[in-house]
Design a protein around this motif. Structure first.
Motif, PDB file in Angstrom:
ATOM      1  N   GLU A 134      -1.246   3.022  11.065  1.00 23.84           N
ATOM      2  CA  GLU A 134      -1.486   3.680  12.352  1.00 23.84           C
ATOM      3  C   GLU A 134      -0.357   3.331  13.311  1.00 23.84           C
ATOM      4  N   SER A 172       0.826  -1.211   0.000  1.00 25.05           N
ATOM      5  CA  SER A 172       0.000   0.000   0.000  1.00 25.05           C
ATOM      6  C   SER A 172       0.857   1.256   0.000  1.00 25.05           C
ATOM      7  N   TYR A 173       2.027   1.177   0.633  1.00 22.77           N
ATOM      8  CA  TYR A 173       2.895   2.344   0.758  1.00 22.77           C
ATOM      9  C   TYR A 173       4.234   2.103   0.088  1.00 22.77           C
ATOM     10  N   SER A 219       2.448  12.408   8.364  1.00 21.68           N
ATOM     11  CA  SER A 219       1.427  13.345   7.896  1.00 21.68           C
ATOM     12  C   SER A 219       0.734  14.075   9.041  1.00 21.68           C
ATOM     13  N   LEU A 240       1.015   8.718  11.623  1.00 20.39           N
ATOM     14  CA  LEU A 240       0.620   8.537  10.221  1.00 20.39           C
ATOM     15  C   LEU A 240       1.783   8.760   9.257  1.00 20.39           C
ATOM     16  N   TYR A 255      -6.188  -8.262   8.251  1.00 21.25           N
ATOM     17  CA  TYR A 255      -5.786  -7.080   9.003  1.00 21.25           C
ATOM     18  C   TYR A 255      -5.949  -7.297  10.506  1.00 21.25           C
ATOM     19  N   SER A 284      -7.461   5.212  15.931  1.00 21.03           N
ATOM     20  CA  SER A 284      -6.700   6.469  15.924  1.00 21.03           C
ATOM     21  C   SER A 284      -6.704   7.072  17.327  1.00 21.03           C
ATOM     22  N   GLY A 325      -2.583  -1.145   4.403  1.00 19.63           N
ATOM     23  CA  GLY A 325      -3.848  -0.429   4.613  1.00 19.63           C
ATOM     24  C   GLY A 325      -3.603   0.994   5.078  1.00 19.63           C
ATOM     25  N   THR A 326      -4.297   1.403   6.131  1.00 19.03           N
ATOM     26  CA  THR A 326      -4.110   2.724   6.735  1.00 19.03           C
ATOM     27  C   THR A 326      -3.081   2.599   7.856  1.00 19.03           C
TER      28      THR A 326
END
Length: 282
Positions: free
Chosen positions: A103, A69-70, A122, A119, A204, A251, A100-101
C-alpha cells in the motif's frame, strides 16, 4: 476555500525520511519498462509507471530488493549503518512497504471526486508516465507527468547529494478554461519494514505517531512509523503550512478525508498494521 485558476501553479514539497539515513554519493538512475530506479550508496527507490513508489518489474542487477511477496520489485530500502549492504546488524532495512499487500500511492480530490494511482501500478486513475530521469553531480532524480480533471501534475522525486531524505516536489497546474474548486493532494503508505529487517520484530505492525501537526504557529507536519524492535524509522512530512498528517486506515483514497482527519488519527500514537498519510489543501 481557495480556487485554483488557470495557469496558477502550486508547488508542494513532500519529504519522506527513511531511517534517517538518506545519504547520497555515486548515485545511479535508470528507467526499465516505464519504471524508474534511483540508487545512492545508502538508499534505493523504485517508482512505478503511475508515479507511486513500488515498481511493477524486477530491479536491475546491483539493487537490493527485499519484498519476497513481490519477488525482486523495489519500493525503497536503506542501509542505515552506512557500512555496506551485506554487513552490519541489520545489513539493511526494508523493503519498507512491499511485504504482504503493498500500500503506497498518491491521489487528488477535485471538487469532491477522488483520483488515485497506487498498488505498484495496478490502480491508475490519473494518466501519465515517467518523462525524465537525471544523474548529476548534485542529485539523482526522476520526474512523472500526467493529467486529470483539467489539472496537469508534475512530480519530481530526488535525492540530493549528502542529504538525509528524499523529496517529492509536486506542481499542479489548471489547464482548463474554468476555475477548479476544492483541490487536495495526498500520499498514503502502509509501513511494513519490521517484517523482513533482521532484528526488527518480524511484524507487519509498527508504532505510528503524529510527531508534529500544522497549526497557526507551526508549518511542519510529520507522521512516523517505527518498528517494534530496533527502532527503525519511516517518516512522512512537509514544511508546507497547508499540509496535515494522519495515521490509521489502510487503503485511504480520499485526499480531503485525510486532510480533515475523517475516521483517521490526527494526534497520538497506535501500534497497528495501518497506514500513515499526508494531504495538502491547495
Amino acid at each position: 476555500m481557495k480556487n485554483l485558476h488557470k495557469k496558477t501553479k502550486v508547488t508542494r514539497k513532500v519529504i519522506a525520511l527513511i531511517s534517517l539515513v538518506f545519504i547520497y554519493t555515486d548515485a545511479i538512475s535508470q528507467i526499465v519498462s516505464s519504471n524508474a530506479f534511483l540508487q545512492s550508496n545508502y538508499v534505493e527507490v523504485g517508482i512505478a509507471p503511475g508515479g507511486s513508489f513500488g515498481t511493477s518489474v524486477d530491479a536491475p542487477s546491483g539493487y537490493h530488493p527485499n519484498s519476497i511477496s513481490y519477488g525482486n520489485n523495489l519500493g525503497f530500502v536503506s542501509d542505515p549503518g552506512k557500512d555496506g549492504w551485506s554487513t552490519g546488524s541489520p545489513n539493511f532495512v526494508g523493503d519498507y512497504f512491499l511485504p504482504g499487500t503493498p500500500e503506497e500511492g498518491w491521489g487528488l480530490t477535485v471538487n469532491g471526486t477522488n483520483y488515485n494511482n497506487n498498488l505498484t501500478g495496478s490502480l491508475n486513475q490519473i494518466s501519465g508516465s515517467i518523462t525524465n530521469y537525471s544523474n548529476s553531480s548534485t542529485e539523482v532524480s526522476a520526474t512523472w507527468q500526467g493529467s486529470v480533471a483539467g489539472l496537469s501534475v508534475s512530480a519530481k522525486t530526488f535525492v540530493a547529494q549528502n542529504s538525509l531524505f528524499i523529496v517529492t516536489q509536486v506542481t499542479i497546474t489548471n489547464t482548463s478554461a474554468s476555475t477548479i474548486n476544492n483541490v487536495y493532494y495526498m500520499r498514503n503508505v502502509d509501513p511494513d519494514h519490521g517484517l523482513y529487517t533482521p532484528g526488527a520484530g518480524g511484524s507487519y505492525a509498527t508504532t505510528n505517531s503524529i510527531a508534529q501537526q500544522t497549526s497557526s504557529s507551526n508549518d511542519t507536519a510529520l507522521v512516523t512509523a517505527t518498528t517494534y524492535s530496533g527502532g527503525h524509522y519511516l517518516g512522512l512530512g512537509s514544511i508546507d503550512s497547508r499540509s496535515r498528517v494522519t495515521h490509521g486506515g489502510f487503503s485511504n483514497r480520499s485526499a480531503v478525508d485525510i486532510w480533515n482527519g475523517s475516521s483517521l488519527n490526527t494526534s497520538g500514537s497506535a501500534n497497528a498494521d495501518e497506514a500513515i498519510s499526508i494531504a495538502f489543501n491547495i
